[in-house]
Motif scaffolding. Sequence first.
Motif, PDB file in Angstrom:
ATOM      1  N   PHE A 150       0.870  -1.179   0.000  1.00  0.00           N
ATOM      2  CA  PHE A 150       0.000   0.000   0.000  1.00  0.00           C
ATOM      3  C   PHE A 150       0.908   1.232   0.000  1.00  0.00           C
ATOM      4  N   ASN A 151       0.899   1.963  -1.100  1.00  0.00           N
ATOM      5  CA  ASN A 151       1.847   3.052  -1.304  1.00  0.00           C
ATOM      6  C   ASN A 151       1.519   4.244  -0.407  1.00  0.00           C
ATOM      7  N   ALA A 152       2.297   4.395   0.655  1.00  0.00           N
ATOM      8  CA  ALA A 152       2.128   5.522   1.576  1.00  0.00           C
ATOM      9  C   ALA A 152       3.124   6.632   1.270  1.00  0.00           C
ATOM     10  N   GLY A 153       3.849   6.491   0.171  1.00  0.00           N
ATOM     11  CA  GLY A 153       4.857   7.497  -0.170  1.00  0.00           C
ATOM     12  C   GLY A 153       6.135   7.248   0.611  1.00  0.00           C
ATOM     13  N   THR A 154       6.955   8.254   0.668  1.00  0.00           N
ATOM     14  CA  THR A 154       8.225   8.157   1.384  1.00  0.00           C
ATOM     15  C   THR A 154       7.945   8.029   2.877  1.00  0.00           C
ATOM     16  N   ALA A 155       8.658   7.127   3.538  1.00  0.00           N
ATOM     17  CA  ALA A 155       8.488   6.942   4.985  1.00  0.00           C
ATOM     18  C   ALA A 155       9.230   8.054   5.710  1.00  0.00           C
ATOM     19  N   ASP A 156       8.593   9.239   5.705  1.00  0.00           N
ATOM     20  CA  ASP A 156       9.230  10.422   6.274  1.00  0.00           C
ATOM     21  C   ASP A 156       8.683  10.798   7.653  1.00  0.00           C
ATOM     22  N   GLY A 157       7.697  10.054   8.131  1.00  0.00           N
ATOM     23  CA  GLY A 157       7.142  10.337   9.452  1.00  0.00           C
ATOM     24  C   GLY A 157       6.155  11.488   9.457  1.00  0.00           C
ATOM     25  N   ARG A 158       5.701  11.890   8.278  1.00  0.00           N
ATOM     26  CA  ARG A 158       4.708  12.971   8.183  1.00  0.00           C
ATOM     27  C   ARG A 158       3.409  12.392   7.632  1.00  0.00           C
ATOM     28  N   TRP A 159       2.322  12.721   8.312  1.00  0.00           N
ATOM     29  CA  TRP A 159       1.010  12.217   7.893  1.00  0.00           C
ATOM     30  C   TRP A 159       0.488  13.126   6.789  1.00  0.00           C
ATOM     31  N   GLY A 160       0.333  12.551   5.619  1.00  0.00           N
ATOM     32  CA  GLY A 160      -0.170  13.326   4.492  1.00  0.00           C
ATOM     33  C   GLY A 160      -1.235  12.542   3.743  1.00  0.00           C
ATOM     34  N   PRO A 161      -1.671  13.080   2.607  1.00  0.00           N
ATOM     35  CA  PRO A 161      -2.751  12.433   1.842  1.00  0.00           C
ATOM     36  C   PRO A 161      -2.381  11.039   1.328  1.00  0.00           C
ATOM     37  N   ARG A 162      -1.106  10.808   1.008  1.00  0.00           N
ATOM     38  CA  ARG A 162      -0.719   9.476   0.518  1.00  0.00           C
ATOM     39  C   ARG A 162      -0.784   8.455   1.657  1.00  0.00           C
ATOM     40  N   THR A 163      -0.365   8.868   2.845  1.00  0.00           N
ATOM     41  CA  THR A 163      -0.424   7.956   3.995  1.00  0.00           C
ATOM     42  C   THR A 163      -1.883   7.656   4.328  1.00  0.00           C
ATOM     43  N   GLU A 164      -2.699   8.696   4.334  1.00  0.00           N
ATOM     44  CA  GLU A 164      -4.121   8.508   4.624  1.00  0.00           C
ATOM     45  C   GLU A 164      -4.772   7.590   3.586  1.00  0.00           C
ATOM     46  N   GLY A 165      -4.446   7.796   2.320  1.00  0.00           N
ATOM     47  CA  GLY A 165      -5.001   6.954   1.255  1.00  0.00           C
ATOM     48  C   GLY A 165      -4.555   5.504   1.387  1.00  0.00           C
ATOM     49  N   ALA A 166      -3.301   5.303   1.744  1.00  0.00           N
ATOM     50  CA  ALA A 166      -2.783   3.939   1.924  1.00  0.00           C
ATOM     51  C   ALA A 166      -3.475   3.260   3.110  1.00  0.00           C
ATOM     52  N   VAL A 167      -3.704   4.012   4.181  1.00  0.00           N
ATOM     53  CA  VAL A 167      -4.416   3.453   5.339  1.00  0.00           C
ATOM     54  C   VAL A 167      -5.825   3.055   4.923  1.00  0.00           C
ATOM     55  N   LYS A 168      -6.480   3.907   4.143  1.00  0.00           N
ATOM     56  CA  LYS A 168      -7.852   3.615   3.697  1.00  0.00           C
ATOM     57  C   LYS A 168      -7.883   2.346   2.831  1.00  0.00           C
ATOM     58  N   GLN A 169      -6.938   2.221   1.917  1.00  0.00           N
ATOM     59  CA  GLN A 169      -6.876   1.014   1.079  1.00  0.00           C
ATOM     60  C   GLN A 169      -6.616  -0.227   1.930  1.00  0.00           C
ATOM     61  N   PHE A 170      -5.721  -0.093   2.900  1.00  0.00           N
ATOM     62  CA  PHE A 170      -5.423  -1.210   3.804  1.00  0.00           C
ATOM     63  C   PHE A 170      -6.686  -1.620   4.563  1.00  0.00           C
ATOM     64  N   GLN A 171      -7.409  -0.631   5.086  1.00  0.00           N
ATOM     65  CA  GLN A 171      -8.645  -0.918   5.833  1.00  0.00           C
ATOM     66  C   GLN A 171      -9.669  -1.626   4.936  1.00  0.00           C
ATOM     67  N   GLN A 172      -9.798  -1.176   3.699  1.00  0.00           N
ATOM     68  CA  GLN A 172     -10.722  -1.829   2.769  1.00  0.00           C
ATOM     69  C   GLN A 172     -10.323  -3.281   2.538  1.00  0.00           C
ATOM     70  N   SER A 173      -9.030  -3.532   2.428  1.00  0.00           N
ATOM     71  CA  SER A 173      -8.566  -4.896   2.187  1.00  0.00           C
ATOM     72  C   SER A 173      -8.849  -5.813   3.375  1.00  0.00           C
ATOM     73  N   LYS A 174      -8.920  -5.232   4.576  1.00  0.00           N
ATOM     74  CA  LYS A 174      -9.194  -6.007   5.794  1.00  0.00           C
ATOM     75  C   LYS A 174     -10.679  -6.006   6.156  1.00  0.00           C
ATOM     76  N   LYS A 175     -11.478  -5.329   5.327  1.00  0.00           N
ATOM     77  CA  LYS A 175     -12.934  -5.257   5.545  1.00  0.00           C
ATOM     78  C   LYS A 175     -13.282  -4.662   6.915  1.00  0.00           C
ATOM     79  N   ILE A 176     -12.537  -3.611   7.257  1.00  0.00           N
ATOM     80  CA  ILE A 176     -12.859  -2.843   8.453  1.00  0.00           C
ATOM     81  C   ILE A 176     -13.252  -1.442   8.002  1.00  0.00           C
ATOM     82  N   GLN A 177     -13.779  -0.639   8.900  1.00  0.00           N
ATOM     83  CA  GLN A 177     -14.239   0.698   8.523  1.00  0.00           C
ATOM     84  C   GLN A 177     -13.111   1.458   7.826  1.00  0.00           C
ATOM     85  N   ALA A 178     -13.344   1.772   6.555  1.00  0.00           N
ATOM     86  CA  ALA A 178     -12.305   2.403   5.732  1.00  0.00           C
ATOM     87  C   ALA A 178     -12.519   3.910   5.723  1.00  0.00           C
TER      88      ALA A 178
END
Length: 144
Positions: free
Chosen positions: A91-119
Amino acid sequence: MKKIAIAMLTTAMIGTPAFAASNHNPQPQGAQMQKPQNNNQAQRNSQDQSAQNRQSQQNQQSAENSQPIQPNSLSRGEIRQVQKVLDKDGFNAGTADGRWGPRTEGAVKQFQQSKKIQANGQLDQQTVADLGLDTSKFSQSQQK
């Protein structure tokens, strides 16, 4: 005849204490039958109470698991951990720079969808656990 009278008197004297002991605390037959019912009722009430307590604990845990963890309450190291695990899992969260941005949020959402939890793209205890991270560290940082 004397022997018969003595035998009957002896039998009566021996049998009387045993008879008296068995009827020492006379109760109506219905009262004796109610005790097991009362015990059964008490057991059922206890089991019902235990079941209600378990359900309450599960509901509380479920509510705690779904509480969002605000990104601004996380350290950069914790966000970096999340980003690295997401990237490793594809799940592409972008560079692992320790900053929460739109790519990290999008990757979390995709991960949640894959686990069938609230995305919703937000971290919560369930998502952190599914990522394989230590939830106790993330719950402590939430309370900062």
